[in-house]
Scaffold this motif. Sequence first.
Motif, PDB file in Angstrom:
ATOM      1  N   ALA A  71      56.381  33.754  25.752  1.00 49.70           N
ATOM      2  CA  ALA A  71      55.880  32.392  25.558  1.00 49.70           C
ATOM      3  C   ALA A  71      55.809  32.029  24.077  1.00 49.70           C
ATOM      4  O   ALA A  71      56.206  30.928  23.671  1.00 49.70           O
ATOM      5  CB  ALA A  71      54.506  32.251  26.202  1.00 49.70           C
ATOM      6  N   ALA A  72      55.318  32.960  23.252  1.00 49.66           N
ATOM      7  CA  ALA A  72      55.200  32.697  21.824  1.00 49.66           C
ATOM      8  C   ALA A  72      56.569  32.542  21.174  1.00 49.66           C
ATOM      9  O   ALA A  72      56.758  31.728  20.270  1.00 49.66           O
ATOM     10  CB  ALA A  72      54.421  33.826  21.150  1.00 49.66           C
ATOM     11  N   LEU A  73      57.533  33.305  21.669  1.00 51.09           N
ATOM     12  CA  LEU A  73      58.874  33.263  21.102  1.00 51.09           C
ATOM     13  C   LEU A  73      59.543  31.920  21.353  1.00 51.09           C
ATOM     14  O   LEU A  73      60.170  31.337  20.458  1.00 51.09           O
ATOM     15  CB  LEU A  73      59.712  34.391  21.709  1.00 51.09           C
ATOM     16  CG  LEU A  73      60.925  34.889  20.938  1.00 51.09           C
ATOM     17  CD1 LEU A  73      60.557  35.261  19.517  1.00 51.09           C
ATOM     18  CD2 LEU A  73      61.549  36.061  21.660  1.00 51.09           C
ATOM     19  N   LYS A  74      59.403  31.396  22.567  1.00 50.74           N
ATOM     20  CA  LYS A  74      59.994  30.093  22.884  1.00 50.74           C
ATOM     21  C   LYS A  74      59.392  29.003  22.005  1.00 50.74           C
ATOM     22  O   LYS A  74      60.085  28.093  21.549  1.00 50.74           O
ATOM     23  CB  LYS A  74      59.777  29.766  24.356  1.00 50.74           C
ATOM     24  CG  LYS A  74      60.624  30.603  25.305  1.00 50.74           C
ATOM     25  CD  LYS A  74      60.361  30.254  26.757  1.00 50.74           C
ATOM     26  CE  LYS A  74      61.206  31.120  27.681  1.00 50.74           C
ATOM     27  NZ  LYS A  74      60.948  30.829  29.118  1.00 50.74           N
ATOM     28  N   ASN A  75      58.111  29.100  21.748  1.00 49.33           N
ATOM     29  CA  ASN A  75      57.440  28.116  20.904  1.00 49.33           C
ATOM     30  C   ASN A  75      57.875  28.238  19.445  1.00 49.33           C
ATOM     31  O   ASN A  75      58.078  27.234  18.751  1.00 49.33           O
ATOM     32  CB  ASN A  75      55.928  28.294  21.004  1.00 49.33           C
ATOM     33  CG  ASN A  75      55.163  27.294  20.165  1.00 49.33           C
ATOM     34  OD1 ASN A  75      55.289  26.093  20.347  1.00 49.33           O
ATOM     35  ND2 ASN A  75      54.361  27.793  19.239  1.00 49.33           N
ATOM     36  N   LYS A  76      58.072  29.469  18.988  1.00 46.11           N
ATOM     37  CA  LYS A  76      58.392  29.702  17.570  1.00 46.11           C
ATOM     38  C   LYS A  76      59.849  29.386  17.249  1.00 46.11           C
ATOM     39  O   LYS A  76      60.159  28.790  16.214  1.00 46.11           O
ATOM     40  CB  LYS A  76      58.091  31.157  17.212  1.00 46.11           C
ATOM     41  CG  LYS A  76      58.134  31.471  15.724  1.00 46.11           C
ATOM     42  CD  LYS A  76      56.931  30.903  15.018  1.00 46.11           C
ATOM     43  CE  LYS A  76      56.877  31.358  13.572  1.00 46.11           C
ATOM     44  NZ  LYS A  76      55.709  30.821  12.868  1.00 46.11           N
ATOM     45  N   LEU A  77      60.768  29.789  18.136  1.00 50.48           N
ATOM     46  CA  LEU A  77      62.189  29.593  17.868  1.00 50.48           C
ATOM     47  C   LEU A  77      62.628  28.153  18.068  1.00 50.48           C
ATOM     48  O   LEU A  77      63.641  27.718  17.511  1.00 50.48           O
ATOM     49  CB  LEU A  77      63.039  30.501  18.762  1.00 50.48           C
ATOM     50  CG  LEU A  77      62.988  32.001  18.492  1.00 50.48           C
ATOM     51  CD1 LEU A  77      63.879  32.744  19.477  1.00 50.48           C
ATOM     52  CD2 LEU A  77      63.425  32.309  17.062  1.00 50.48           C
ATOM     53  N   LEU A  78      61.908  27.405  18.861  1.00 58.99           N
ATOM     54  CA  LEU A  78      62.212  26.010  19.170  1.00 58.99           C
ATOM     55  C   LEU A  78      63.530  25.843  19.922  1.00 58.99           C
ATOM     56  O   LEU A  78      64.006  24.730  20.114  1.00 58.99           O
ATOM     57  CB  LEU A  78      62.240  25.160  17.887  1.00 58.99           C
ATOM     58  CG  LEU A  78      60.949  25.169  17.047  1.00 58.99           C
ATOM     59  CD1 LEU A  78      61.131  24.304  15.806  1.00 58.99           C
ATOM     60  CD2 LEU A  78      59.765  24.668  17.862  1.00 58.99           C
ATOM     61  N   VAL A  79      64.141  26.935  20.320  1.00 63.24           N
ATOM     62  CA  VAL A  79      65.344  26.908  21.151  1.00 63.24           C
ATOM     63  C   VAL A  79      65.204  28.004  22.184  1.00 63.24           C
ATOM     64  O   VAL A  79      64.597  29.040  21.932  1.00 63.24           O
ATOM     65  CB  VAL A  79      66.641  27.129  20.332  1.00 63.24           C
ATOM     66  CG1 VAL A  79      66.920  25.945  19.432  1.00 63.24           C
ATOM     67  CG2 VAL A  79      66.576  28.417  19.522  1.00 63.24           C
TER      68      VAL A  79
END
Length: 328
Positions: free
Chosen positions: A290-298
């Motif tokens: 979940a954090a990765l999707k938010n951070k990468l924005l893609v």
Amino acid sequence: MPKLPKKLRNLFKKKKKGGSGEYEQMLDPAEVEAVIRDPTKLAFRVQLAHGSPTAHVSNFSNIAQLYERLAVVLDVSESDMLFCTLNTYGVDMESLIGGTINMEDFIYVHVAGNRKDLTVNKAEPSIGITITDNGHGKALVKRVKPDSVASRHGKIAAGDHIVSINGESMVGLRHFEVAKVLKSLPLGIDFKITLVEPKREFDQIAPRTAQGKTTGASDLARSLSGRVSLRLRRVGKTTVQEMPSDFDNKGNTVVDDLLEQHLGIRDSEMATTILEVYKDNLDHLADFSAALKNKLLVDIMTDKLLTDVWAALGDLRKKVPLSIAESP
């Protein structure tokens, strides 16, 4: 001022000779505090890779602003700049500017050279190139794999900017988007690809200094070198941070290798971001996802890639401490 990490609290000092354990002043605390508070004050030496007088670039807070400032100080068109390498003017795609710049690093800017309009037969599912990008709208050939369609073609090389595929512009697309376009081409067809190679050093237009971390860095940069680095981001502001740990360096390579294996791309800045998110979400895979999707924005992380990254970094943690402070 942001609080310095524990291991950097003696950043302004050095131990006195004689093993007394006492410290003496090394750096001006006010000057260092100003840099920690506002990293845009840092200035880095720059040249055109094919030759130019040395200039200094500062006042940038992300990759896009770095390219804008480079265009100004080197008096070149922003659209002509392909990529930057650190401490080498050669077309060394392993030295591309990534997520971290050390204080004495010398930035070399590679600009557009010859255009190549090629026809390639997709004789295999993959043409055998790994794609990266410059973080500012240009996809690049990072590697050409041996005994591949691309290597046998003979005119596709590391450092080439991928301008278009079958007439469709690739400018402004990220590396993974360009990789998807190539992957979607039917097997066995001929397709058109337009590339622009970087201007080579035999096109040198002006004298340059010796290659590498040469003299000329500021006293502050030399003093901070090896203690802190600049974290350069595609999205978000640059920050001054402690030097990467052994886990950071090895973890970045692990993640970058998996990005290449699964997506056909390499991106040191993206790998660093993934690693940072992992270190903040060590307990649960779902939290990491979940954090990765938010951070990468893609959303490029397939389930298989996500679980492979989680497992590989978990294995690395068993062998290498997360931080220098955890080392024995």
